[in-house]
Design an enzyme around this catalytic site. Structure first.
Site, mmCIF file in Angstrom:
data_model
loop_
_atom_site.group_PDB
_atom_site.id
_atom_site.type_symbol
_atom_site.label_atom_id
_atom_site.label_comp_id
_atom_site.label_asym_id
_atom_site.label_seq_id
_atom_site.Cartn_x
_atom_site.Cartn_y
_atom_site.Cartn_z
ATOM 1 N N SER A 1 -1.724 27.745 -4.975
ATOM 2 C CA SER A 1 -1.576 28.894 -5.556
ATOM 3 C C SER A 1 -2.052 28.822 -6.565
ATOM 4 C CB SER A 1 -0.034 28.971 -5.209
ATOM 5 O OG SER A 1 -0.003 28.281 -4.159
ATOM 6 N N HIS B 1 12.606 11.610 3.803
ATOM 7 C CA HIS B 1 12.273 13.261 3.544
ATOM 8 C C HIS B 1 12.416 14.613 3.138
ATOM 9 C CE1 HIS B 1 10.325 15.325 6.822
ATOM 10 N NE2 HIS B 1 10.242 16.846 5.965
ATOM 11 N N LYS C 1 2.993 30.114 3.601
ATOM 12 C CA LYS C 1 2.786 29.585 2.640
ATOM 13 C C LYS C 1 1.104 30.329 2.921
ATOM 14 C CE LYS C 1 5.261 26.723 -0.418
ATOM 15 N NZ LYS C 1 4.736 27.879 -1.555
ATOM 16 N N GLU D 1 11.902 13.563 0.083
ATOM 17 C CA GLU D 1 10.485 12.636 -1.079
ATOM 18 C C GLU D 1 8.778 13.210 -0.165
ATOM 19 O OE1 GLU D 1 10.270 10.660 -3.336
ATOM 20 O OE2 GLU D 1 8.400 10.221 -2.801
ATOM 21 N N HIS E 1 0.540 -1.270 -0.057
ATOM 22 C CA HIS E 1 0.133 -0.367 -0.079
ATOM 23 C C HIS E 1 0.909 0.882 -0.347
ATOM 24 C CE1 HIS E 1 -2.993 2.812 1.195
ATOM 25 N NE2 HIS E 1 -1.908 3.508 2.174
ATOM 26 N N TYR F 1 9.157 16.127 0.567
ATOM 27 C CA TYR F 1 7.882 17.472 -0.304
ATOM 28 C C TYR F 1 8.495 17.551 -1.249
ATOM 29 C CZ TYR F 1 8.753 18.855 4.795
ATOM 30 O OH TYR F 1 8.509 19.060 6.171
ATOM 31 N N THR G 1 6.532 26.794 6.045
ATOM 32 C CA THR G 1 4.977 26.248 5.691
ATOM 33 C C THR G 1 4.212 26.844 6.348
ATOM 34 O OG1 THR G 1 5.950 24.395 6.343
ATOM 35 C CG2 THR G 1 3.618 24.471 5.872
ATOM 36 N N ASP H 1 6.405 21.926 -26.100
ATOM 37 C CA ASP H 1 5.954 20.962 -25.661
ATOM 38 C C ASP H 1 7.127 20.785 -24.889
ATOM 39 O OD1 ASP H 1 5.869 18.021 -25.577
ATOM 40 O OD2 ASP H 1 5.173 18.006 -27.833
ATOM 41 N N ARG I 1 1.536 1.055 15.000
ATOM 42 C CA ARG I 1 1.189 0.723 13.698
ATOM 43 C C ARG I 1 1.538 -0.404 12.737
ATOM 44 N NH1 ARG I 1 5.787 4.804 10.301
ATOM 45 N NH2 ARG I 1 4.602 3.751 8.582
ATOM 46 N N SER J 1 13.105 6.725 -14.150
ATOM 47 C CA SER J 1 11.947 7.600 -15.076
ATOM 48 C C SER J 1 11.532 8.955 -14.460
ATOM 49 C CB SER J 1 10.023 6.533 -14.674
ATOM 50 O OG SER J 1 9.878 7.609 -14.674
ATOM 51 N N SER J 2 11.731 9.343 -12.720
ATOM 52 C CA SER J 2 11.248 10.404 -11.806
ATOM 53 C C SER J 2 12.144 11.136 -12.319
ATOM 54 C CB SER J 2 11.406 10.161 -10.916
ATOM 55 O OG SER J 2 10.821 9.717 -10.116
ATOM 56 N N HIS K 1 14.589 12.700 11.959
ATOM 57 C CA HIS K 1 13.622 13.128 13.188
ATOM 58 C C HIS K 1 13.158 11.804 12.754
ATOM 59 C CE1 HIS K 1 11.014 15.730 10.167
ATOM 60 N NE2 HIS K 1 10.992 14.443 9.858
ATOM 61 N N HIS K 2 13.022 11.221 11.763
ATOM 62 C CA HIS K 2 12.596 9.637 11.963
ATOM 63 C C HIS K 2 12.949 8.537 12.732
ATOM 64 C CE1 HIS K 2 9.754 11.103 8.328
ATOM 65 N NE2 HIS K 2 11.039 11.707 7.661
ATOM 66 N N TRP L 1 7.029 -0.339 3.582
ATOM 67 C CA TRP L 1 7.230 0.771 2.514
ATOM 68 C C TRP L 1 8.951 0.778 2.817
ATOM 69 C CZ3 TRP L 1 8.586 5.669 1.215
ATOM 70 C CH2 TRP L 1 8.735 6.914 1.872
#
Lengths: 544, 397
Positions: A277, A262, A340, A264, A86, A266, A337, A115, A459, A178-179, A311-312, A151
């Site tokens: 926006s 991390h 924004k 990722e 998932h 963002y 943040t 293009d 979890r 690809s990314s 922090h993870h 994951w």
């Protein structure tokens, strides 16, 4: 005539009729050999929605099992496969490709380019996703089933996994490639192909956020590739990067992974900020407040995202100075943040607002994403994080920012730009139903998870103490309603507009909208801005 | 002062959230799962942190509530403004859009003010971080080892040193989980065979490690969560302020039985702890040498060498050659014989006629088996034979 979605393109003043390309592919070839940014954008969006459904089915399997204590449907090994897949499918298959799809469609239109810079590479970056997704999903059918290490793929648990682990590693390598190609394309398009007069600081914020996101992707996807390659060699070639039995360090994996992981986060939210926006000013009929500060805030978030990864990992047991550093750095992210959010509110303030579906999703995004932001701030406090690490509080937190954040912004973007893509208006009533249904079901699903986490429910548990039963049942009920809402969205909103059913969309369906995408007809012709357009002073209109 | 604040805030938030839950018509349905609160573990539909049993946990509860209040105030203020704007500045109400879209002063203000707020959040957190990491001057040190899927506890320092055991989930509860219809036990998935036992009011240092993959040792009431990492040691500490049983669960995905390796800590009074330690030591002594244990050659050899050096070498000499009337063991027919019984009975009963004492009452079965095995495989003796303690036990009768 080349395969156009709408052969009546004329308003852009340089119709495509002047070069007859008799070799333009049609039928399935149009999609397999696609080099047109709009077709590739469509492919990306359809792919990501398919993966959203696959990941969603897995989520519902998880919630079905967790609806009551005891194992009713799946054994714990299967359950772990579901949670792992998932996560991987939603992150790499649904959210990321969806934003690339938006970038493909909108970046050339917004900067006035004909293009994407590298049209064939664009084709390749999309079609790489298909074998990658096939390998990822196909790993369920290998002996031992799909990877079940979460994951995040923490070592040394990954070293115990079966052959599916290798398939997933290859799948992620391909998705990473690809990314990276997609990012190079976006960066080059934005930096080199803007219409004359479209200076960087006049560029729509969606392009800005994607430019910054693309740099983040190029910086961190190789780091992920490194982490999973080391896992691969530990598994098969006798190395011991993470294998403690050979002197390796399992925590090293976590450092490398989160140095990717991390930023990722963002990567999945900055383009969402860009979409919101665009939408908030359009429906407030007022210019975006603090354009420059929005750009600087985005850049600040991106830079800070590189210095907060640990922090993870507060529960791994870091030295006190390490904990303090990562705690302070993480809390600092609240500042840009917050800027924004304040800018969006200031944009709405004394505007002249209407609340069509894009605006509903955008406001819903601001409201619910902020709740995820606040729980993030609470989790940034190292002592509180240690209490809540690996509990449902964290699950609630990241679903508030990823579902109510990224996914809502994607929905907002779909409702906002689909008239341009398809040439017809979506059904407004159904859009509103989709919004309220999703908003309520989302909160019923994820709000109780805060309580479960505070009460200590870990979890990735296939079964849980009976004290947690009621909130879990509530979350499961909410999850099924949320899932059905997305099926409703596809069948009753997306399919009709894809078939061209609905009121014909005007060139600019939103009277407050600004930007070059509204300077071309609806639906956007197959080729747009073949000649660089002449722009007005603030680069929002074509004047010649 | 901090304490009082914790309780006041906790009660207030709890009531508010409970009210909200009720208002939504989502009130608990305890009938479905006739389960009660588990003291030291989760309460039914608990919506707040687990009641603290250590000062650190109290501090972090205070910190959480402090953060929650600041966040709620900001949330209400910011979204108050947003919803005011949403209701007031609508096109349908004839709102005409203003044209302002920039203000350096405002941008600076809403950068600086949050920055200051963040500093006020970070300050109290810093103190707690430093306190949490101070594992010095512990009264008792326990090594906690994560296994797939159980916990090993070894008391390595302080009162109880030398005690060690493994703690596993009650197998009946595991089976109930598979059945899909677990009974409504209050400690469902929390019941273990051997809880960790610690004295109240003493600083316990926990050293974590793991045998296979990463696990995480967590007891919410203590504010402790420390990953157990294979090949590495990490530490944490707690000082329980009240007697009771406290529960936690493994908090790092460790494979299929991740949900089935709970943590149970029994906090007892100092006297009860001393009594428990004495009982454990007795049990250890009793269990120390199970005569039915089957040994491997090298373990028996290592032990046999110690026994030989301490008891036999004085006469038979370290090289096994004996001296004078004392027979050599090296190349002795009795020692080399496939028939173990003659040597066993000789050692058990002695050959008082030849100066060999009886060892029956001096050494236990394991020691005897070890030393006999040692003689059979030392010096020039390479029989490869192993004499197990069970054989000695049989010969005693």
């Amino acid at each position: 005539m080349s395969a156009v979605l709408d052969p009546h393109g004329h308003a852009d003043g340089h119709a495509h009729d002047d070069h007859h390309d008799h070799h333009a592919p049609t039928g399935w070839r149009r999609w397999v050999f696609a080099t047109n940014h709009k077709d590739i954008g469509t492919l990306y969006l359809l792919f990501s929605f398919t993966m959203l459904m696959v990941g969603g089915v897995l989520a519902l399997c998880i919630r079905a099992e967790l609806a009551q204590p005891g194992l009713q449907f799946f054994n714990p090994e299967m359950f772990n496969q579901f949670t792992t897949m998932h996560g991987l499918i939603m992150v790499f298959g649904a959210i990321m490709p969806a934003f690339v799809g938006f970038a493909n469609w909108m970046v050339p239109l917004q900067v006035g380019a004909s293009d994407m810079a590298f049209a064939r590479m664009n084709n390749f970056s999309f079609w790489l996703l298909i074998p990658a997704a096939a390998m990822l999903v196909g790993s369920f059918f290998t002996p031992g089933g799909a990877p079940a290490a979460g994951w995040t793929l923490y070592a040394p648990l990954t070293l115990q996994m079966g052959p599916s682990m290798d398939m997933s590693i290859f799948a992620m390598h391909i998705m990473g490639a690809s990314s990276i190609m997609g990012s190079i394309n976006i960066i080059v398009t934005i930096l080199n192909m803007r219409a004359p007069g479209m200076t960087l600081m006049k560029m729509p914020l969606f392009c800005w956020t994607w430019l910054i996101t693309a740099y983040l992707l190029i910086a961190v996807m190789p780091v992920l590739a490194g982490a999973i390659t080391m896992t691969l060699t530990d598994r098969h070639f006798g190395t011991s990067f993470f294998n403690p039995a050979g002197g390796g360090d399992p925590v090293l994996y976590q450092h490398v992974f989160w140095f990717f992981g991390h930023p990722e986060v963002y990567i999945m939210i900055l383009p969402a900020f860009g979409i919101v926006s665009a939408i908030v000013p359009a429906f407030a009929r007022k210019k975006l407040f603090g354009y420059a500060s929005m750009v600087y805030a985005t850049a600040s978030i991106a830079i800070l995202s590189f210095i907060v990864w640990a922090h993870h990992m507060f529960a791994t047991g870091m030295p006190v100075t390490g904990q303090l550093f990562f705690m302070y750095a993480t809390m600092l992210i609240a500042v840009p943040t917050g800027v924004k959010i304040f800018n969006w509110l200031a944009t709405m303030w004394r505007g002249s607002m209407t609340f069509e579906t894009p605006m509903l999703f955008a406001v819903g995004f601001i409201f619910v994403f902020t709740m995820g932001g606040f729980t993030g701030l609470i989790l940034a406090m190292a002592p509180v994080d240690i209490e809540l690490q690996d509990t449902y509080y964290v699950v609630a937190h990241f679903h508030y920012v990823l579902v109510a954040g990224s996914l809502y912004a994607l929905f907002a973007g779909f409702y906002y730009w689909s008239p341009k893509w398809t040439g017809v208006m979506y059904n407004e009533t159904r859009g509103k139903i989709h919004f309220w249904w999703s908003l309520i079901a989302f909160n019923v699903t994820f709000f109780p998870m805060h309580f479960l986490g505070l009460a200590g429910m870990p979890r990735r548990y296939a079964d849980y103490p009976a004290q947690f039963a009621d909130f879990n049942l509530l979350a499961s009920i909410g999850a099924f309603f949320f899932g059905f809402a997305q099926v409703y969205f596809f069948l009753l909103v997306v399919l009709p507009v894809m078939r061209g059913k609905g009121e014909k969309a005007p060139q600019k369906p939103w009277d407050g909208a600004e930007g070059l995408e509204w300077e071309v007809p609806s639906p956007a012709p197959f080729h747009t801005f073949e000649e660089p357009p002449k722009l007005n002073a603030d680069a929002t209109r074509v004047i010649g | 002062m901090m304490n009082a604040r914790v309780h006041r805030v906790g009660g207030w938030t709890s009531r508010l959230i409970a009210l909200a839950t009720l208002a939504l018509g989502l009130a608990a349905s305890p009938a479905a799962w006739a389960v009660n609160d588990l003291p030291g573990g989760p309460a039914v539909n608990q919506i707040d942190l687990t009641p603290a049993a250590t000062h650190i946990a109290e501090d972090l509860h205070w910190l959480h509530n402090y953060m929650l209040i600041i966040c709620l105030v900001i949330f209400v203020a910011v979204f108050g403004v947003m919803f005011y704007s949403i209701f007031k500045h609508r096109k349908s109400k004839g709102a005409v859009p203003a044209t302002f879209h920039e203000s350096l002063a405002v941008e600076i203000a809403w950068t600086v003010v949050p920055f200051v707020i963040v500093i006020f959040m970070a300050l109290p957190a810093t103190r707690v971080v430093v306190a949490m990491k101070d594992t010095t001057n512990a009264d008792i040190t326990v090594k906690v080892t994560g296994y797939q899927w159980k916990w090993g506890y070894d008391y390595i320092n302080g009162e109880g040193e030398g005690i060690g055991f493994v703690s596993t989930l009650d197998t009946a509860q595991r089976d109930f989980s598979d059945s899909g219809k677990p009974p409504t036990a209050d400690d469902y998935l929390f019941k273990v065979d051997n809880p960790l036992v610690v004295p109240v009011g003493k600083k316990i240092r926990v050293i974590t490690t793991a045998d296979d993959v990463i696990h995480s040792w967590s007891v919410p009431a203590f504010g402790v969560k420390q990953d157990a990492i294979p090949g590495f040691v990490r530490d944490a500490w707690f000082k329980a302020e009240r007697i009771g049983i406290f529960y936690g669960q493994c908090s790092e995905l460790c494979g299929k039985e991740h949900a089935y390796m709970p943590i149970q800590v029994k906090v007892v009074s100092a006297e009860d702890y001393t009594k428990w330690v004495a009982d454990q030591k007795k049990a250890i002594a009793a269990k120390a040498d199970d005569p039915n244990k089957v040994w491997a050659l090298d373990a028996l050899m290592a032990r046999g060498e110690k026994v030989y050096t301490g008891n036999c070498a004085v006469c038979h000499k370290p090289d096994g050659k004996g001296a004078g009337p004392v027979k050599p063991l090296d190349a002795s027919a009795v020692v080399l014989s496939d028939n173990h019984l003659e040597q066993i009975t000789t050692v058990l009963n002695g050959r008082l006629d030849k100066g060999m004492p009886s060892w029956k009452a001096v050494l236990n079965d394991t020691d005897l088996a070890a030393v006999i095995t040692y003689t059979k495989n030392s010096w020039s003796n390479h029989t490869g034979q192993i004499v197990q303690p069970a054989e000695v036990l049989a010969a005693r009768k």
